[in-house]
Design a protein around this motif. Structure first.
Motif, mmCIF file in Angstrom:
data_model
loop_
_atom_site.group_PDB
_atom_site.id
_atom_site.type_symbol
_atom_site.label_atom_id
_atom_site.label_comp_id
_atom_site.label_asym_id
_atom_site.label_seq_id
_atom_site.Cartn_x
_atom_site.Cartn_y
_atom_site.Cartn_z
ATOM 1 N N TYR A 1 57.729 40.171 55.115
ATOM 2 C CA TYR A 1 57.140 38.901 54.690
ATOM 3 C C TYR A 1 58.196 38.030 54.002
ATOM 4 O O TYR A 1 58.348 36.853 54.318
ATOM 5 N N ILE A 2 58.954 38.640 53.068
ATOM 6 C CA ILE A 2 59.984 37.881 52.352
ATOM 7 C C ILE A 2 61.015 37.317 53.332
ATOM 8 O O ILE A 2 61.413 36.157 53.256
ATOM 9 N N ARG A 3 61.403 38.157 54.301
ATOM 10 C CA ARG A 3 62.440 37.729 55.236
ATOM 11 C C ARG A 3 61.948 36.625 56.171
ATOM 12 O O ARG A 3 62.659 35.647 56.406
ATOM 13 N N THR A 4 60.722 36.764 56.673
ATOM 14 C CA THR A 4 60.265 35.741 57.633
ATOM 15 C C THR A 4 59.859 34.460 56.914
ATOM 16 O O THR A 4 60.005 33.373 57.449
ATOM 17 N N GLN A 5 59.373 34.578 55.695
ATOM 18 C CA GLN A 5 58.817 33.431 55.006
ATOM 19 C C GLN A 5 59.863 32.644 54.210
ATOM 20 O O GLN A 5 59.832 31.418 54.207
ATOM 21 N N PHE A 6 60.748 33.352 53.503
ATOM 22 C CA PHE A 6 61.608 32.668 52.528
ATOM 23 C C PHE A 6 63.097 32.638 52.871
ATOM 24 O O PHE A 6 63.790 31.695 52.513
ATOM 25 N N ILE A 7 63.607 33.697 53.517
ATOM 26 C CA ILE A 7 65.067 33.768 53.683
ATOM 27 C C ILE A 7 65.487 33.041 54.957
ATOM 28 O O ILE A 7 65.046 33.401 56.048
ATOM 29 N N PRO A 8 66.342 32.018 54.805
ATOM 30 C CA PRO A 8 66.796 31.314 56.011
ATOM 31 C C PRO A 8 67.779 32.205 56.790
ATOM 32 O O PRO A 8 68.667 32.793 56.179
ATOM 33 N N ASN A 9 67.594 32.350 58.088
ATOM 34 C CA ASN A 9 68.442 33.190 58.949
ATOM 35 C C ASN A 9 68.740 34.566 58.371
ATOM 36 O O ASN A 9 69.890 34.893 58.107
ATOM 37 N N PRO A 10 67.717 35.378 58.168
ATOM 38 C CA PRO A 10 67.961 36.693 57.569
ATOM 39 C C PRO A 10 68.798 37.583 58.486
ATOM 40 O O PRO A 10 68.566 37.598 59.694
ATOM 41 N N PRO A 11 69.791 38.306 57.906
ATOM 42 C CA PRO A 11 70.641 39.183 58.726
ATOM 43 C C PRO A 11 69.850 40.365 59.286
ATOM 44 O O PRO A 11 68.940 40.862 58.630
#
Ligand code: HEC
Length: 306
Positions: free
Chosen positions: A168-178
């Motif tokens: 959730y954190i990665r899809t919602q908040f982090i731009p271009n998550p590794p």
């Protein structure tokens, strides 16, 4: 007198260095006074004026209460895929457990963030992450917490839910998550035994365990006291008379008999119990003087109480 004074004065004018000689006795007196003062107050001078700081060791932390649970095994390759279902689950868990600090919008401005140093991470800012932004990194942060910060380890959130929140954190908040590599996933699996699942046994705090033991023993003691009282009040019975004659400490004697039941059906066991460790077992030497009939009467009498 006047003459001597005048003479001294004129000599002083010629040679001012002599003044030191005159001052010397005064110095001596001052020095002696300080010395005597010091010796007579040695007690308080030597005492430290700053009290030593003792660490308070009286407060200890107890084991936390843990419910028994079984943690289902996880396939790290498939959980690496952020399905809608996982992300939705993560959203709920995030609101309940993380938003208070990290904020509903993930920027670290939740109501509980005020005054935290270091401040909760702003997930939208991709600089200076301590563990990192990969799924495996966030998983590790949730497993272990971040030392010296308000970010604790989330033991009570099971692995699958940890992955859900991380997605959730990665899809919602982090731009271009590794992304994770397969090696990252394999290493994570090894570190936390994810594909094996786990049975977590229940655990209760030591203090609670002690209370339980004490209350269990309390009922044993109460029961023993009741038996002793009953025998004591039973003046007319022959069995009670024998019991009172052969006991040194009736409560201890009754406690011995309630500690195991092997003596109840076998008179030989009964005799053995009473005659071994006499005095320590609550009985006295009179037991060695009992006749065969006495033994039978006593045995039958005591059996009724246990
Ligand atoms: C009590 C406040 C608080 C709560 C609640 C909290 N965090 Fe944190 N979190 C922090 C703080 C403070 C930091 C920054 C730690 C640091 O930089 O040393 C942090 C950092 C992080 C980081 C960044 C780690 C890194 O690599 O730098 C992640 C990811 C994270 N938290 C996830 C979560 C998740 C997921 C939850 C909910 C399960 C959660 N946090 C709940 C305070 C909190």
């Amino acid at each position: 007198m006047k003459e001597i004074f005048k003479e001294q004065l004129s000599q002083l004018k010629e040679n001012p260095g002599r003044a030191f000689g005159l001052v010397y006795p005064f110095m001596l007196i001052i020095g002696l006074t300080i010395g005597i003062y010091y010796l007579s107050h040695l007690d308080s001078v030597a005492r430290q004026s700053i009290p030593p700081k003792l660490q308070d060791t009286a407060t200890t932390t107890d084991l936390p209460l843990i419910e028994a649970k079984s943690i289902p095994p996880i396939d790290v390759i498939s959980i690496n895929n952020p399905t809608d279902e996982l992300v939705q689950k993560g959203k709920q868990l995030y609101s309940a457990n993380c938003a208070s600090c990290h904020g509903e919008d993930g920027t670290g401005n939740g109501p509980a963030a005020a005054g935290l140093n270091p401040a909760p991470r702003d997930f939208t800012d991709s600089t200076n992450w301590k563990n990192g932004m990969k799924l495996v990194n966030i998983y590790q942060t949730l497993e272990e917490g971040i030392n010296g910060s308000g970010m604790i380890a989330y033991d009570f959130i099971i692995p699958e839910e940890k992955f859900a929140i991380a997605h959730y954190i990665r899809t919602q908040f982090i731009p271009n998550p590794p992304q994770n590599s397969n090696d990252d996933l394999a290493a994570l699996d090894l570190t936390y035994n994810l594909s094996q699942g786990k049975e977590v046994p229940a655990q209760i705090p030591v203090a609670a365990a002690i209370n339980l033991i004490v209350s269990e023993n309390q009922s044993t003691v109460q029961k023993a006291e009741q038996i002793v009282n009953a025998i004591d009040n039973d003046k007319s019975s022959e069995g009670a008379g024998i019991f009172n004659r052969v006991t040194k400490n009736p409560l201890q004697a009754v406690a011995l008999l309630s500690s195991y039941s092997g003596w109840k059906d076998k008179e030989s066991e009964f005799i053995k119990a009473l005659t071994s460790n006499v005095r320590v077992n609550g009985f006295n030497r009179e037991v060695f003087l009992l006749s065969e009939d006495d033994w039978t009467v006593l045995h039958n009498y005591l059996r009724k109480f246990f």
